[in-house]
Write an enzyme that holds these catalytic residues in place. Sequence first.
Site, short mmCIF file in Angstrom:
data_model
loop_
_atom_site.label_atom_id
_atom_site.label_comp_id
_atom_site.label_asym_id
_atom_site.label_seq_id
_atom_site.Cartn_x
_atom_site.Cartn_y
_atom_site.Cartn_z
N LYS A 1 48.73 9.79 -39.91
CA LYS A 1 48.92 8.79 -40.96
C LYS A 1 50.40 8.38 -41.03
O LYS A 1 50.94 7.92 -40.04
CB LYS A 1 48.37 9.35 -42.28
CG LYS A 1 47.03 10.09 -42.14
CD LYS A 1 45.87 9.20 -41.74
CE LYS A 1 44.60 9.95 -41.36
NZ LYS A 1 44.12 10.95 -42.28
N ASP B 1 48.63 19.43 -49.25
CA ASP B 1 48.42 18.37 -48.26
C ASP B 1 49.27 17.17 -48.72
O ASP B 1 48.96 16.52 -49.72
CB ASP B 1 46.93 18.02 -48.19
CG ASP B 1 46.62 17.01 -47.08
OD1 ASP B 1 47.49 16.18 -46.77
OD2 ASP B 1 45.49 17.05 -46.55
N ARG C 1 50.63 26.11 -23.72
CA ARG C 1 50.07 26.33 -25.06
C ARG C 1 51.06 27.05 -25.95
O ARG C 1 51.11 26.84 -27.16
CB ARG C 1 48.74 27.12 -24.97
CG ARG C 1 48.16 27.45 -26.33
CD ARG C 1 46.67 27.84 -26.37
NE ARG C 1 46.15 28.42 -25.17
CZ ARG C 1 46.33 29.70 -24.78
NH1 ARG C 1 47.04 30.53 -25.54
NH2 ARG C 1 45.82 30.14 -23.66
N TYR D 1 40.66 15.10 -49.02
CA TYR D 1 40.13 14.36 -47.87
C TYR D 1 38.73 14.89 -47.56
O TYR D 1 38.52 16.11 -47.54
CB TYR D 1 41.10 14.59 -46.71
CG TYR D 1 40.66 14.01 -45.41
CD1 TYR D 1 40.72 12.63 -45.20
CD2 TYR D 1 40.21 14.82 -44.37
CE1 TYR D 1 40.32 12.09 -43.98
CE2 TYR D 1 39.82 14.28 -43.15
CZ TYR D 1 39.87 12.91 -42.97
OH TYR D 1 39.49 12.38 -41.78
C1 LIG Z 1 43.27 12.10 -42.34
C2 LIG Z 1 43.53 13.19 -43.29
C3 LIG Z 1 43.32 14.53 -42.94
C4 LIG Z 1 42.73 14.94 -41.60
O1 LIG Z 1 43.62 14.68 -40.57
P1 LIG Z 1 43.16 14.40 -39.05
O2 LIG Z 1 44.45 14.11 -38.37
O3 LIG Z 1 42.21 13.24 -39.08
O4 LIG Z 1 42.49 15.64 -38.58
C5 LIG Z 1 43.65 15.52 -43.86
N1 LIG Z 1 44.15 15.19 -45.08
C6 LIG Z 1 44.34 13.91 -45.46
C7 LIG Z 1 44.88 13.64 -46.82
C8 LIG Z 1 44.05 12.87 -44.58
O5 LIG Z 1 44.23 11.61 -44.98
#
Ligand SMILES: *Cc1c(COP(=O)(O)O)cnc(C)c1O
Length: 389
Positions: free
Chosen positions: A205, A180, A56, A108
Amino acid sequence: MSDQGSRHLRFGTRTIHAGVKPEPVTGAIMTPIFQTSTYVQPAVGEPLGGSYDYGRTANPTREALEANVASLESGTHAVAFASGLAAIEAIVKRLSAGDHVVSEENTYGGTTRMFNKVLSRLGIEFTYVDSREPGAVEAAMRPNTRLVHLETPTNPMMRVADIAAIAEIAHAGGALLSVDNTFASPYNQRPLEMGADFTVHSSTKYINGHSDVIGGVLAVKDPELAEEIYFLRKSTGAVPGPMDCFLTLRGIKTLHVRMRQHNENGLAVARYLEAHPAVDRVFYPGLESHPQHELASRQMTGYTGMVSVDVGSLARAKAFTEHTRIFKLAESLGGVESLISVPALMTHGSVPADRRAAMGITDGLVRLSVGIEDEADLLEDLERVLSGG
Ligand SMILES: *Cc1c(COP(=O)(O)O)cnc(C)c1O
Protein backbone atom coordinates in the site's frame (compact mmCIF):
# COMPACT_ATOMS: atom_id res chain seq x y z
CA MET A 1 18.58 -4.84 9.76
CA SER A 2 19.15 -1.66 11.69
CA ASP A 3 20.39 1.75 10.70
CA GLN A 4 21.55 3.99 13.51
CA GLY A 5 23.65 6.32 11.32
CA SER A 6 20.85 8.54 10.05
CA ARG A 7 18.92 8.85 13.33
CA HIS A 8 19.49 12.61 13.57
CA LEU A 9 18.09 13.39 10.11
CA ARG A 10 14.51 14.48 9.46
CA PHE A 11 11.84 12.15 8.07
CA GLY A 12 11.95 13.23 4.41
CA THR A 13 15.74 12.98 4.28
CA ARG A 14 15.62 9.53 5.87
CA THR A 15 13.08 8.24 3.32
CA ILE A 16 15.80 8.79 0.71
CA HIS A 17 18.99 8.00 2.59
CA ALA A 18 18.34 5.75 5.60
CA GLY A 19 19.87 2.30 5.18
CA VAL A 20 21.22 3.09 1.74
CA LYS A 21 24.95 3.23 1.05
CA PRO A 22 26.78 3.57 -2.28
CA GLU A 23 27.59 0.11 -3.64
CA PRO A 24 31.28 -0.50 -2.74
CA VAL A 25 32.63 -1.82 -6.08
CA THR A 26 31.34 0.92 -8.43
CA GLY A 27 29.79 3.53 -6.18
CA ALA A 28 26.34 2.96 -7.75
CA ILE A 29 23.98 5.27 -5.91
CA MET A 30 21.02 2.89 -6.22
CA THR A 31 21.06 -0.25 -4.09
CA PRO A 32 21.73 -3.14 -6.51
CA ILE A 33 19.19 -5.93 -6.97
CA PHE A 34 21.11 -8.87 -5.52
CA GLN A 35 19.24 -11.45 -7.58
CA THR A 36 21.04 -14.47 -6.19
CA SER A 37 20.03 -17.54 -4.22
CA THR A 38 23.45 -18.31 -2.77
CA TYR A 39 26.88 -16.80 -2.07
CA VAL A 40 30.40 -18.15 -2.61
CA GLN A 41 32.16 -18.66 0.72
CA PRO A 42 35.92 -18.12 0.99
CA ALA A 43 36.28 -20.95 3.55
CA VAL A 44 33.99 -23.61 5.00
CA GLY A 45 31.48 -22.08 7.38
CA GLU A 46 32.86 -18.56 6.93
CA PRO A 47 30.40 -16.71 4.72
CA LEU A 48 31.28 -13.16 3.70
CA GLY A 49 29.92 -10.55 6.05
CA GLY A 50 29.31 -13.34 8.57
CA SER A 51 25.81 -13.97 7.20
CA TYR A 52 25.80 -14.25 3.39
CA ASP A 53 25.30 -17.99 3.09
CA TYR A 54 21.85 -18.39 1.49
CA GLY A 55 19.23 -16.05 0.01
CA ARG A 56 16.44 -16.89 2.43
CA THR A 57 18.69 -15.98 5.34
CA ALA A 58 20.39 -12.84 4.03
CA ASN A 59 20.07 -10.51 1.04
CA PRO A 60 21.64 -7.03 0.79
CA THR A 61 18.74 -5.47 -1.18
CA ARG A 62 16.31 -6.68 1.46
CA GLU A 63 18.58 -5.45 4.25
CA ALA A 64 18.68 -1.93 2.78
CA LEU A 65 14.87 -1.85 2.67
CA GLU A 66 14.67 -3.09 6.25
CA ALA A 67 17.14 -0.53 7.57
CA ASN A 68 15.20 2.21 5.84
CA VAL A 69 11.83 1.16 7.30
CA ALA A 70 13.35 0.69 10.78
CA SER A 71 14.46 4.31 10.63
CA LEU A 72 11.11 5.67 9.36
CA GLU A 73 9.19 3.80 12.07
CA SER A 74 11.57 4.95 14.85
CA GLY A 75 12.54 1.33 15.47
CA THR A 76 15.86 -0.43 15.84
CA HIS A 77 15.10 -3.19 13.32
CA ALA A 78 12.65 -4.03 10.57
CA VAL A 79 11.95 -7.37 8.93
CA ALA A 80 10.52 -7.62 5.41
CA PHE A 81 8.10 -10.31 4.24
CA ALA A 82 6.53 -11.59 1.04
CA SER A 83 3.21 -9.91 1.94
CA GLY A 84 1.49 -7.94 4.66
CA LEU A 85 -0.32 -11.04 5.84
CA ALA A 86 2.96 -12.95 6.14
CA ALA A 87 4.28 -10.15 8.39
CA ILE A 88 1.20 -10.26 10.64
CA GLU A 89 1.34 -14.06 10.68
CA ALA A 90 4.94 -13.94 11.95
CA ILE A 91 3.87 -11.79 14.91
CA VAL A 92 1.20 -14.32 15.90
CA LYS A 93 3.50 -17.28 15.24
CA ARG A 94 5.65 -16.19 18.19
CA LEU A 95 2.79 -17.62 20.24
CA SER A 96 1.97 -21.23 21.05
CA ALA A 97 -1.15 -23.35 21.36
CA GLY A 98 -3.12 -22.20 24.40
CA ASP A 99 -2.13 -18.56 24.03
CA HIS A 100 -4.73 -15.84 23.54
CA VAL A 101 -4.88 -12.76 21.33
CA VAL A 102 -7.13 -9.73 21.70
CA SER A 103 -7.72 -8.16 18.29
CA GLU A 104 -9.57 -5.13 17.00
CA GLU A 105 -12.69 -6.49 15.26
CA ASN A 106 -12.62 -4.16 12.24
CA THR A 107 -9.28 -5.18 10.77
CA TYR A 108 -8.42 -5.84 7.14
CA GLY A 109 -10.67 -8.73 6.01
CA GLY A 110 -7.74 -11.02 5.21
CA THR A 111 -6.34 -10.58 8.72
CA THR A 112 -9.59 -11.78 10.29
CA ARG A 113 -9.75 -14.68 7.84
CA MET A 114 -6.19 -15.76 8.75
CA PHE A 115 -6.93 -15.54 12.49
CA ASN A 116 -10.25 -17.41 12.25
CA LYS A 117 -9.64 -19.99 9.57
CA VAL A 118 -5.94 -20.77 9.90
CA LEU A 119 -4.24 -19.70 13.13
CA SER A 120 -7.15 -20.59 15.45
CA ARG A 121 -6.90 -24.20 14.18
CA LEU A 122 -3.40 -24.30 15.69
CA GLY A 123 -4.83 -23.69 19.16
CA ILE A 124 -4.35 -19.93 19.40
CA GLU A 125 -7.50 -18.20 20.62
CA PHE A 126 -8.75 -14.85 19.38
CA THR A 127 -11.17 -12.41 21.00
CA TYR A 128 -12.44 -9.48 18.94
CA VAL A 129 -13.18 -6.12 20.48
CA ASP A 130 -14.09 -2.59 19.46
CA SER A 131 -10.78 -0.99 20.39
CA ARG A 132 -12.16 2.56 20.16
CA GLU A 133 -12.93 1.85 23.81
CA PRO A 134 -9.67 0.95 25.61
CA GLY A 135 -11.81 -0.53 28.40
CA ALA A 136 -13.05 -3.17 25.94
CA VAL A 137 -9.46 -4.31 25.41
CA GLU A 138 -8.87 -4.38 29.16
CA ALA A 139 -12.02 -6.42 29.75
CA ALA A 140 -10.97 -8.99 27.14
CA MET A 141 -7.50 -9.58 28.63
CA ARG A 142 -6.95 -13.04 30.16
CA PRO A 143 -4.00 -14.52 32.06
CA ASN A 144 -2.88 -16.23 28.81
CA THR A 145 -3.22 -13.11 26.61
CA ARG A 146 0.15 -12.60 24.95
CA LEU A 147 -0.71 -10.19 22.14
CA VAL A 148 -3.04 -7.27 21.49
CA HIS A 149 -3.45 -6.51 17.80
CA LEU A 150 -4.75 -3.14 16.64
CA GLU A 151 -5.33 -1.53 13.30
CA THR A 152 -5.74 2.24 13.34
CA PRO A 153 -7.31 3.81 11.42
CA THR A 154 -9.29 0.67 10.59
CA ASN A 155 -10.27 -0.62 7.20
CA PRO A 156 -12.78 0.49 6.04
CA MET A 157 -14.62 2.24 8.93
CA MET A 158 -11.76 4.60 9.87
CA ARG A 159 -12.13 3.83 13.56
CA VAL A 160 -9.25 5.12 15.65
CA ALA A 161 -7.68 3.34 18.64
CA ASP A 162 -5.71 5.09 21.37
CA ILE A 163 -2.30 3.46 20.88
CA ALA A 164 -0.64 4.83 24.05
CA ALA A 165 -3.55 3.89 26.33
CA ILE A 166 -3.84 0.38 24.89
CA ALA A 167 -0.05 -0.15 25.05
CA GLU A 168 -0.30 0.39 28.81
CA ILE A 169 -3.19 -2.05 29.12
CA ALA A 170 -1.40 -4.70 27.05
CA HIS A 171 1.84 -4.37 28.99
CA ALA A 172 0.09 -4.39 32.37
CA GLY A 173 -1.44 -7.73 31.32
CA GLY A 174 1.90 -9.18 30.22
CA ALA A 175 1.10 -8.93 26.49
CA LEU A 176 2.81 -7.18 23.61
CA LEU A 177 1.06 -4.69 21.34
CA SER A 178 1.15 -4.82 17.56
CA VAL A 179 -0.33 -2.07 15.41
CA ASP A 180 -1.17 -2.48 11.74
CA ASN A 181 0.00 0.93 10.51
CA THR A 182 -0.80 0.32 6.84
CA PHE A 183 -3.54 2.95 6.58
CA ALA A 184 -1.59 5.74 8.26
CA SER A 185 1.96 5.12 6.98
CA PRO A 186 4.94 6.11 9.15
CA TYR A 187 4.75 9.62 7.70
CA ASN A 188 1.50 10.21 9.61
CA GLN A 189 1.79 7.87 12.61
CA ARG A 190 4.59 6.01 14.38
CA PRO A 191 3.17 3.46 16.84
CA LEU A 192 6.56 2.45 18.31
CA GLU A 193 6.91 6.01 19.67
CA MET A 194 3.58 5.57 21.47
CA GLY A 195 4.45 2.32 23.22
CA ALA A 196 3.65 -0.34 20.63
CA ASP A 197 6.06 -3.29 20.36
CA PHE A 198 5.39 -4.04 16.68
CA THR A 199 4.31 -1.79 13.86
CA VAL A 200 3.37 -3.76 10.78
CA HIS A 201 2.57 -2.87 7.19
CA SER A 202 1.22 -4.22 4.03
CA SER A 203 3.98 -2.43 2.09
CA THR A 204 1.83 -3.21 -0.95
CA LYS A 205 0.00 0.00 0.00
CA TYR A 206 1.45 3.42 0.93
CA ILE A 207 5.02 2.27 1.67
CA ASN A 208 5.63 1.11 -1.90
CA GLY A 209 2.88 3.32 -3.22
CA HIS A 210 2.96 2.41 -6.91
CA SER A 211 0.62 -0.61 -7.08
CA ASP A 212 3.30 -2.88 -8.49
CA VAL A 213 4.49 -5.01 -5.54
CA ILE A 214 2.93 -7.28 -2.90
CA GLY A 215 4.97 -6.99 0.28
CA GLY A 216 4.97 -6.71 4.05
CA VAL A 217 7.29 -5.29 6.66
CA LEU A 218 7.28 -4.97 10.43
CA ALA A 219 9.44 -2.86 12.72
CA VAL A 220 10.42 -3.28 16.37
CA LYS A 221 12.48 -1.35 18.90
CA ASP A 222 13.84 -4.34 20.79
CA PRO A 223 16.78 -6.23 19.24
CA GLU A 224 15.76 -9.48 20.98
CA LEU A 225 12.30 -9.29 19.44
CA ALA A 226 13.94 -8.63 16.07
CA GLU A 227 16.04 -11.81 16.51
CA GLU A 228 12.91 -13.83 17.24
CA ILE A 229 11.22 -12.53 14.09
CA TYR A 230 14.31 -13.12 11.91
CA PHE A 231 14.39 -16.67 13.23
CA LEU A 232 10.70 -17.17 12.45
CA ARG A 233 11.07 -15.81 8.94
CA LYS A 234 14.16 -17.88 8.24
CA SER A 235 12.42 -20.97 9.59
CA THR A 236 9.10 -20.50 7.80
CA GLY A 237 10.30 -18.88 4.60
CA ALA A 238 7.98 -15.99 3.65
CA VAL A 239 10.79 -13.78 2.29
CA PRO A 240 10.25 -11.10 -0.36
CA GLY A 241 12.26 -11.33 -3.59
CA PRO A 242 15.18 -8.96 -4.25
CA MET A 243 13.39 -7.23 -7.15
CA ASP A 244 10.35 -6.48 -4.99
CA CYS A 245 12.61 -5.13 -2.24
CA PHE A 246 14.31 -2.86 -4.78
CA LEU A 247 10.98 -1.54 -6.09
CA THR A 248 9.69 -0.95 -2.57
CA LEU A 249 12.86 0.88 -1.59
CA ARG A 250 12.51 3.03 -4.69
CA GLY A 251 8.89 3.75 -3.83
CA ILE A 252 9.79 4.76 -0.27
CA LYS A 253 12.09 7.53 -1.50
CA THR A 254 9.00 9.62 -2.29
CA LEU A 255 6.87 8.52 0.70
CA HIS A 256 6.90 11.95 2.37
CA VAL A 257 6.03 13.79 -0.86
CA ARG A 258 3.29 11.32 -1.77
CA MET A 259 1.78 11.33 1.71
CA ARG A 260 1.56 15.12 1.80
CA GLN A 261 -0.49 15.00 -1.41
CA HIS A 262 -2.57 12.01 -0.25
CA ASN A 263 -3.34 13.91 2.96
CA GLU A 264 -4.31 17.05 1.07
CA ASN A 265 -6.42 15.30 -1.58
CA GLY A 266 -8.02 12.99 1.01
CA LEU A 267 -9.18 15.93 3.09
CA ALA A 268 -10.50 17.78 0.02
CA VAL A 269 -12.48 14.71 -1.14
CA ALA A 270 -13.82 14.06 2.39
CA ARG A 271 -15.00 17.68 2.71
CA TYR A 272 -16.59 17.61 -0.73
CA LEU A 273 -18.43 14.34 -0.01
CA GLU A 274 -19.57 15.50 3.43
CA ALA A 275 -21.32 18.46 1.83
CA HIS A 276 -22.94 16.37 -0.92
CA PRO A 277 -26.65 15.50 -0.52
CA ALA A 278 -26.22 12.06 -2.22
CA VAL A 279 -23.90 10.96 0.60
CA ASP A 280 -25.38 9.92 3.95
CA ARG A 281 -22.20 9.70 6.00
CA VAL A 282 -18.47 10.25 5.57
CA PHE A 283 -15.87 8.38 7.63
CA TYR A 284 -12.58 10.30 7.68
CA PRO A 285 -10.62 11.01 10.87
CA GLY A 286 -9.49 14.37 9.50
CA LEU A 287 -13.03 15.79 9.55
CA GLU A 288 -14.17 17.66 12.65
CA SER A 289 -17.37 15.57 12.43
CA HIS A 290 -15.44 12.30 12.95
CA PRO A 291 -16.28 11.19 16.52
CA GLN A 292 -12.60 10.56 17.24
CA HIS A 293 -11.13 13.56 15.46
CA GLU A 294 -9.51 14.81 18.66
CA LEU A 295 -7.73 11.49 19.33
CA ALA A 296 -6.73 11.17 15.67
CA SER A 297 -5.16 14.62 15.68
CA ARG A 298 -3.26 13.75 18.86
CA GLN A 299 -1.59 10.63 17.46
CA MET A 300 -1.50 11.34 13.71
CA THR A 301 -0.02 14.25 11.79
CA GLY A 302 -2.17 13.69 8.68
CA TYR A 303 -5.17 11.59 7.72
CA THR A 304 -4.11 9.95 4.43
CA GLY A 305 -6.17 9.40 1.31
CA MET A 306 -8.53 6.77 2.72
CA VAL A 307 -12.15 7.93 2.84
CA SER A 308 -15.28 5.80 3.29
CA VAL A 309 -18.82 6.99 2.62
CA ASP A 310 -22.28 5.49 2.99
CA VAL A 311 -24.51 6.13 0.01
CA GLY A 312 -27.51 4.24 1.39
CA SER A 313 -27.85 1.06 -0.69
CA LEU A 314 -25.98 -1.50 -2.75
CA ALA A 315 -27.64 -0.23 -5.93
CA ARG A 316 -26.39 3.28 -5.27
CA ALA A 317 -22.94 2.02 -4.28
CA LYS A 318 -22.71 0.11 -7.57
CA ALA A 319 -23.94 3.07 -9.61
CA PHE A 320 -21.34 5.26 -7.92
CA THR A 321 -18.33 2.96 -8.20
CA GLU A 322 -18.95 1.64 -11.71
CA HIS A 323 -19.13 5.09 -13.32
CA THR A 324 -16.21 7.10 -12.03
CA ARG A 325 -13.45 7.48 -14.61
CA ILE A 326 -10.36 8.56 -12.70
CA PHE A 327 -11.28 6.54 -9.59
CA LYS A 328 -10.78 2.98 -10.87
CA LEU A 329 -12.92 0.15 -9.48
CA ALA A 330 -10.37 -2.06 -7.73
CA GLU A 331 -9.33 -3.57 -4.41
CA SER A 332 -6.17 -2.38 -2.69
CA LEU A 333 -5.19 1.14 -1.75
CA GLY A 334 -2.35 3.52 -1.11
CA GLY A 335 -1.06 3.85 -4.67
CA VAL A 336 -0.57 7.06 -6.60
CA GLU A 337 -3.75 6.40 -8.61
CA SER A 338 -7.22 6.82 -7.11
CA LEU A 339 -9.27 3.66 -6.51
CA ILE A 340 -12.86 3.04 -5.46
CA SER A 341 -14.49 -0.12 -4.07
CA VAL A 342 -17.50 -1.62 -2.31
CA PRO A 343 -16.06 -3.35 0.81
CA ALA A 344 -19.10 -5.58 1.52
CA LEU A 345 -18.70 -7.27 -1.87
CA MET A 346 -14.95 -6.91 -2.36
CA THR A 347 -12.29 -6.60 0.39
CA HIS A 348 -14.62 -7.73 3.20
CA GLY A 349 -16.58 -10.35 1.22
CA SER A 350 -14.91 -13.07 3.31
CA VAL A 351 -16.12 -11.56 6.61
CA PRO A 352 -19.40 -13.19 7.79
CA ALA A 353 -22.44 -10.95 7.13
CA ASP A 354 -23.38 -10.62 10.81
CA ARG A 355 -19.86 -9.49 11.74
CA ARG A 356 -19.84 -7.05 8.82
CA ALA A 357 -23.12 -5.57 10.01
CA ALA A 358 -21.82 -5.30 13.59
CA MET A 359 -18.87 -3.30 12.32
CA GLY A 360 -21.02 -0.93 10.28
CA ILE A 361 -19.91 -2.25 6.89
CA THR A 362 -23.25 -1.74 5.15
CA ASP A 363 -23.95 -2.71 1.54
CA GLY A 364 -24.03 1.00 0.70
CA LEU A 365 -20.52 1.62 1.99
CA VAL A 366 -18.03 2.86 -0.60
CA ARG A 367 -14.30 3.11 0.10
CA LEU A 368 -12.11 5.56 -1.78
CA SER A 369 -8.33 5.45 -1.92
CA VAL A 370 -7.61 9.01 -2.98
CA GLY A 371 -4.48 9.18 -5.11
CA ILE A 372 -2.18 12.07 -5.88
CA GLU A 373 -3.75 13.28 -9.13
CA ASP A 374 -4.85 16.92 -9.43
CA GLU A 375 -7.50 17.59 -6.82
CA ALA A 376 -9.82 19.42 -9.25
CA ASP A 377 -9.94 16.42 -11.60
CA LEU A 378 -10.79 14.10 -8.71
CA LEU A 379 -13.60 16.35 -7.48
CA GLU A 380 -14.99 16.75 -11.02
CA ASP A 381 -14.99 12.96 -11.46
CA LEU A 382 -17.04 12.53 -8.26
CA GLU A 383 -19.34 15.45 -9.08
CA ARG A 384 -20.14 14.06 -12.53
CA VAL A 385 -21.29 10.74 -11.07
CA LEU A 386 -22.96 11.92 -7.85
CA SER A 387 -24.84 14.81 -9.41
CA GLY A 388 -25.52 12.96 -12.67
CA GLY A 389 -23.59 15.64 -14.57
C1 LIG B 1 -3.72 -5.03 2.36
C2 LIG B 1 -3.70 -5.05 3.84
C3 LIG B 1 -3.16 -6.13 4.54
C4 LIG B 1 -2.66 -7.39 3.85
O1 LIG B 1 -1.51 -7.13 3.13
P1 LIG B 1 -1.06 -7.99 1.84
O2 LIG B 1 0.18 -7.28 1.39
O3 LIG B 1 -2.18 -7.93 0.85
O4 LIG B 1 -0.82 -9.38 2.32
C5 LIG B 1 -3.10 -6.06 5.93
N1 LIG B 1 -3.57 -4.97 6.59
C6 LIG B 1 -4.11 -3.91 5.94
C7 LIG B 1 -4.62 -2.76 6.73
C8 LIG B 1 -4.19 -3.92 4.55
O5 LIG B 1 -4.74 -2.88 3.92
